[in-house]
Scaffold this motif. Structure first.
Motif, PDB file in Angstrom:
ATOM      1  N   CYS A  93      -6.610  -0.118  -7.386  1.00 37.40           N
ATOM      2  CA  CYS A  93      -5.648   0.655  -6.612  1.00 37.40           C
ATOM      3  C   CYS A  93      -5.040   1.666  -7.561  1.00 37.40           C
ATOM      4  O   CYS A  93      -4.590   1.304  -8.638  1.00 37.40           O
ATOM      5  CB  CYS A  93      -4.558  -0.255  -6.063  1.00 37.40           C
ATOM      6  SG  CYS A  93      -3.225   0.674  -5.289  1.00 37.40           S
ATOM      7  N   ARG A  94      -5.024   2.937  -7.169  1.00 38.28           N
ATOM      8  CA  ARG A  94      -4.527   3.954  -8.086  1.00 38.28           C
ATOM      9  C   ARG A  94      -3.071   4.322  -7.837  1.00 38.28           C
ATOM     10  O   ARG A  94      -2.505   5.108  -8.547  1.00 38.28           O
ATOM     11  CB  ARG A  94      -5.395   5.222  -8.016  1.00 38.28           C
ATOM     12  CG  ARG A  94      -6.834   5.016  -8.424  1.00 38.28           C
ATOM     13  CD  ARG A  94      -7.023   4.226  -9.710  1.00 38.28           C
ATOM     14  NE  ARG A  94      -6.310   4.768 -10.856  1.00 38.28           N
ATOM     15  CZ  ARG A  94      -6.818   5.649 -11.706  1.00 38.28           C
ATOM     16  NH1 ARG A  94      -8.031   6.087 -11.562  1.00 38.28           N
ATOM     17  NH2 ARG A  94      -6.103   6.085 -12.716  1.00 38.28           N
ATOM     18  N   CYS A  95      -2.460   3.855  -6.753  1.00 41.43           N
ATOM     19  CA  CYS A  95      -1.090   4.311  -6.564  1.00 41.43           C
ATOM     20  C   CYS A  95      -0.043   3.240  -6.311  1.00 41.43           C
ATOM     21  O   CYS A  95       1.092   3.386  -6.748  1.00 41.43           O
ATOM     22  CB  CYS A  95      -1.012   5.430  -5.521  1.00 41.43           C
ATOM     23  SG  CYS A  95      -1.740   5.113  -3.935  1.00 41.43           S
ATOM     24  N   THR A  96      -0.369   2.150  -5.659  1.00 39.75           N
ATOM     25  CA  THR A  96       0.687   1.175  -5.367  1.00 39.75           C
ATOM     26  C   THR A  96       1.093   0.392  -6.608  1.00 39.75           C
ATOM     27  O   THR A  96       2.258   0.080  -6.806  1.00 39.75           O
ATOM     28  CB  THR A  96       0.198   0.178  -4.299  1.00 39.75           C
ATOM     29  OG1 THR A  96      -0.173   0.906  -3.152  1.00 39.75           O
ATOM     30  CG2 THR A  96       1.280  -0.814  -3.937  1.00 39.75           C
ATOM     31  N   LEU A 119       0.836  -1.203   0.000  1.00 35.31           N
ATOM     32  CA  LEU A 119       0.000   0.000   0.000  1.00 35.31           C
ATOM     33  C   LEU A 119       0.868   1.249   0.000  1.00 35.31           C
ATOM     34  O   LEU A 119       2.002   1.240   0.470  1.00 35.31           O
ATOM     35  CB  LEU A 119      -0.944   0.047   1.215  1.00 35.31           C
ATOM     36  CG  LEU A 119      -0.320   0.193   2.605  1.00 35.31           C
ATOM     37  CD1 LEU A 119      -1.303   0.845   3.544  1.00 35.31           C
ATOM     38  CD2 LEU A 119       0.133  -1.147   3.136  1.00 35.31           C
ATOM     39  N   GLN A 120       0.299   2.314  -0.575  1.00 39.66           N
ATOM     40  CA  GLN A 120       0.931   3.626  -0.452  1.00 39.66           C
ATOM     41  C   GLN A 120      -0.010   4.540   0.321  1.00 39.66           C
ATOM     42  O   GLN A 120       0.128   4.737   1.507  1.00 39.66           O
ATOM     43  CB  GLN A 120       1.269   4.186  -1.836  1.00 39.66           C
ATOM     44  CG  GLN A 120       2.519   3.513  -2.417  1.00 39.66           C
ATOM     45  CD  GLN A 120       2.982   4.188  -3.684  1.00 39.66           C
ATOM     46  OE1 GLN A 120       2.906   5.390  -3.835  1.00 39.66           O
ATOM     47  NE2 GLN A 120       3.480   3.386  -4.610  1.00 39.66           N
ATOM     48  N   CYS A 121      -1.052   5.081  -0.360  1.00 38.36           N
ATOM     49  CA  CYS A 121      -1.955   5.983   0.368  1.00 38.36           C
ATOM     50  C   CYS A 121      -2.894   5.199   1.269  1.00 38.36           C
ATOM     51  O   CYS A 121      -3.405   5.713   2.247  1.00 38.36           O
ATOM     52  CB  CYS A 121      -2.745   6.845  -0.605  1.00 38.36           C
ATOM     53  SG  CYS A 121      -4.113   5.982  -1.398  1.00 38.36           S
ATOM     54  N   GLY A 122      -3.159   3.929   0.916  1.00 36.06           N
ATOM     55  CA  GLY A 122      -3.990   3.089   1.767  1.00 36.06           C
ATOM     56  C   GLY A 122      -5.483   3.228   1.552  1.00 36.06           C
ATOM     57  O   GLY A 122      -6.266   2.582   2.248  1.00 36.06           O
ATOM     58  N   PHE A 123      -5.879   4.042   0.575  1.00 32.49           N
ATOM     59  CA  PHE A 123      -7.331   4.233   0.411  1.00 32.49           C
ATOM     60  C   PHE A 123      -8.027   2.944   0.001  1.00 32.49           C
ATOM     61  O   PHE A 123      -9.094   2.605   0.504  1.00 32.49           O
ATOM     62  CB  PHE A 123      -7.629   5.343  -0.618  1.00 32.49           C
ATOM     63  CG  PHE A 123      -9.074   5.728  -0.596  1.00 32.49           C
ATOM     64  CD1 PHE A 123      -9.530   6.683   0.307  1.00 32.49           C
ATOM     65  CD2 PHE A 123      -9.997   5.093  -1.411  1.00 32.49           C
ATOM     66  CE1 PHE A 123     -10.880   7.004   0.375  1.00 32.49           C
ATOM     67  CE2 PHE A 123     -11.342   5.410  -1.344  1.00 32.49           C
ATOM     68  CZ  PHE A 123     -11.783   6.372  -0.451  1.00 32.49           C
ATOM     69  N   CYS A 124      -7.394   2.223  -0.902  1.00 26.75           N
ATOM     70  CA  CYS A 124      -8.021   1.010  -1.426  1.00 26.75           C
ATOM     71  C   CYS A 124      -7.845  -0.188  -0.498  1.00 26.75           C
ATOM     72  O   CYS A 124      -8.504  -1.212  -0.662  1.00 26.75           O
ATOM     73  CB  CYS A 124      -7.379   0.659  -2.769  1.00 26.75           C
ATOM     74  SG  CYS A 124      -5.622   0.220  -2.584  1.00 26.75           S
ATOM     75  N   THR A 125      -6.890  -0.065   0.444  1.00 29.54           N
ATOM     76  CA  THR A 125      -6.409  -1.224   1.200  1.00 29.54           C
ATOM     77  C   THR A 125      -7.496  -1.999   1.970  1.00 29.54           C
ATOM     78  O   THR A 125      -7.497  -3.230   1.935  1.00 29.54           O
ATOM     79  CB  THR A 125      -5.275  -0.793   2.144  1.00 29.54           C
ATOM     80  OG1 THR A 125      -4.354   0.010   1.398  1.00 29.54           O
ATOM     81  CG2 THR A 125      -4.543  -1.982   2.716  1.00 29.54           C
TER      82      THR A 125
HETATM   83  S1  FES Z   1      -2.742   2.429  -2.028  1.00 28.53           S
HETATM   84 FE1  FES Z   1      -3.484   4.284  -2.856  1.00 28.53          FE
HETATM   85  S2  FES Z   1      -5.146   3.598  -4.051  1.00 28.53           S
HETATM   86 FE2  FES Z   1      -4.235   1.768  -3.473  1.00 28.53          FE
END
Ligand code: FES
Ligand SMILES: Cc1cc2nc3c(=O)[nH]c(=O)nc-3n(C[C@H](O)[C@H](O)[C@H](O)COP(=O)(O)OP(=O)(O)OC[C@H]3O[C@@H](n4cnc5c(N)ncnc54)[C@H](O)[C@@H]3O)c2cc1C
Ligand code: FES
Lengths: 295, 184
Positions: B148-151, B111-117
């Motif tokens: 997931c948009r960032c990891t 995970l990066q931002c964790g929104f999707c986690t």
């Molecule tokens: S960790 Fe950022 S959208 Fe998946």
């Protein structure tokens, strides 16, 4: 809150549901899995004043298979049918197509009957019902009737269900001996609605000659489309020439529209290519069943 | 016909709903149109469940209903009455430490931002119950319904394999395979 307000009823048995629906036939909607209806409510593209939630009607959650085919109820989730071994031995096209219906998580909640009566021409199972010449049982306060697939789909998202009728059961005929089926679709991402999809059922005789070829399509017409392409195989051979002919017939017969995802021409071409693929695969399936004596 | 107790406020019928979430019982008063995702976040206060698209596409809101992954944005809270809901808050171990899938996400930088986690964690937890020893292909299939948009998905798929390894099933058959995947 995203959806507009509605009154909510959650009957515990079908009889109660039918009575409630009879009383509110004009303003109520049935809530099955909600995987199509709730997005429509949240976007306020639909605003019924009452929802009748059928998720407690456990009497409608079943998959029954016998020699004639597979019957499943209005509360049977896509995933239940997908994972039912007996059902898929009797009619292997069910799993082949269900695997392309959305994602597993959506299939855990969405119902196959709901998908069929939602009558989206981009959905897999309405096309499968049409191709297999299945039928649906409709119940109302007044009684029950059986409607064949060819009479069910009357327009985009429109069926011949009358006000107050609940679709209680769908019947999908078993795959006859010597026949094979296949399903393929092209979508932008796995689980998305298809840009074009095709299914085929190919019948062979005991000598292996092709006797009948039918195909069903999604996303290239206003209602699920079925074509009889048997004439392209009138010499009984599954030759490249015949396959090419069948693909050309299919491309000419579909009526796709252009939208942001694909042009009509592209969909038309996909229909031709997929037609050839599914017929060949269905033929291989028929041969394998004949040799293996099973699925 | 089961008609949950109702009361009127502002003309809209309120339903008394008893929800069972992560083993605890919550009594809430909500209109029928309250989505399960909103009930969990706003009425119950468990904000671990994230809401992205609100129409079933992204998977961020995925919770387990009687152990089965479902989109909480595509269910009404009233409909969930009588069923056991598990959110990401319910995935930890009893002693408060991270559960295997959570730990694997940490180990593999899943995970990066964790929104999707939260949606990935609930989905993978249930999928590993059905298939405790997935191949990389199967692991990728498990998460195909979550965005997931960032990891990026490589580390997330590695985390699935690492979670299987942590849960013990992976070790017996293909220890190196899973360990390599975890580092990839
Ligand atoms: S960790 Fe950022 S959208 Fe998946
Ligand atoms: C992200 C996402 C992707 C999807 N992708 C696909 C896809 O690729 N292919 C596909 O086919 N579907 C797809 N779907 C839709 C999904 O398959 C739905 O489950 C299905 O279309 C509707 O079934 P449901 O039980 O959820 O019905 P609901 O949403 O509850 O109902 C749909 C409609 O049918 C009516 N209805 C339902 N059951 C009955 C009944 N028994 N009698 C009378 N009326 C009834 C309802 O009143 C409503 O109008 C997708 C959904 C989502 C959220
Ligand atoms: S918020 Fe539910 S799927 Fe995106």
């Amino acid at each position: 809150m995203k959806p507009a307000p509605f009154a909510y009823l959650r009957p515990e048995c079908l009889q109660d549901a039918l009575e409630a629906y009879a009383d509110h036939a004009d303003d109520a909607k049935i809530l099955a899995g909600g995987q199509s209806l709730i997005p429509l409510l949240s976007m306020r593209l639909a605003a019924p004043t009452m929802l009748i939630d059928i998720n407690r009607l456990t009497e409608l959650s079943y998959v029954h298979t016998d020699a004639s085919g597979v019957r499943f109820g209005a509360l049977t989730r896509h995933a239940q049918i997908e994972h039912d071994k007996r059902a898929n031995r009797a009619q292997p096209l069910l799993r082949k197509a269900l695997r392309s219906v959305a994602h597993p998580t959506i299939r855990n909640r969405g119902t196959t009957v709901g998908s069929i009566v939602h009558a989206d021409a981009a959905a897999e199972m309405p096309a499968v019902l049409r191709l297999l010449e299945g039928s649906v049982t409709l119940r109302s306060h007044e009684g029950s009737r059986e409607v064949g697939a060819e009479d069910l789909f009357v327009g985009p998202l429109e069926t011949s269900l009358a006000a107050g009728e609940i679709a209680t059961e769908i019947f999908m005929p078993a795959l006859p001996a010597g026949a094979g089926v296949a399903f393929e679709e092209i979508s932008r991402r796995r689980g998305d609605y298809a840009l074009c999809g095709a299914a085929a059922i190919v019948q062979t005789d005991p000598g292996g000659a092709v006797t009948s070829v039918k195909t069903g399509y999604l996303s290239v017409s206003e209602t699920p489309l079925v074509l009889d392409l048997s004439d392209a195989f009138d010499d009984g051979e599954l030759s490249q020439t015949n396959l090419t002919g069948a693909g050309e017939l299919a491309s000419a017969a579909v009526q796709p529209e252009t939208d942001i995802h694909a042009t009509a021409d592209y969909r038309r071409q996909l229909a031709g290519v997929l037609t050839k693929q599914v017929i060949e695969q269905a033929h291989n399936h028929a041969s394998a069943r004949t040799i293996g004596g099973s699925q | 016909m089961s008609d949950p107790t109702t009361a009127d406020t502002d003309g809209e019928t309120m339903h008394h709903v008893r929800l069972s979430v992560n083993g605890a019982t919550y009594d809430i008063e909500v209109p029928a149109r309250r989505l399960l995702s909103d009930a969990v976040r706003q009425d119950i206060g468990l904000t671990g469940t994230h809401v992205g698209c609100e129409h079933g596409v992204c998977g961020a809101c995925t919770v387990l209903v009687d152990g089965v992954p479902m989109r909480s944005c595509l269910m009404f809270a009233v409909s969930a009455e009588g069923q056991e809901v598990t959110t990401v808050e319910g995935l930890g171990d009893a002693d408060g430490s991270l559960g295997a899938v959570q730990q694997a996400f940490k180990d593999c930088h899943g995970l990066q931002c964790g929104f999707c986690t939260p949606g990935f964690l609930t989905t993978i937890t249930a999928c590993l119950r059905d298939n405790p020893d997935p191949t990389r292909e199967e692991a990728s299939e498990m998460v195909a319904g979550n965005l997931c948009r960032c990891t990026g998905y490589q580390n997330i798929v590695s985390a699935v394999l690492r979670a299987a390894e942590l849960q013990g099933a992976g070790c017996a058959t293909k220890p190196e395979h899973a360990a390599q995947e975890a580092q990839a």
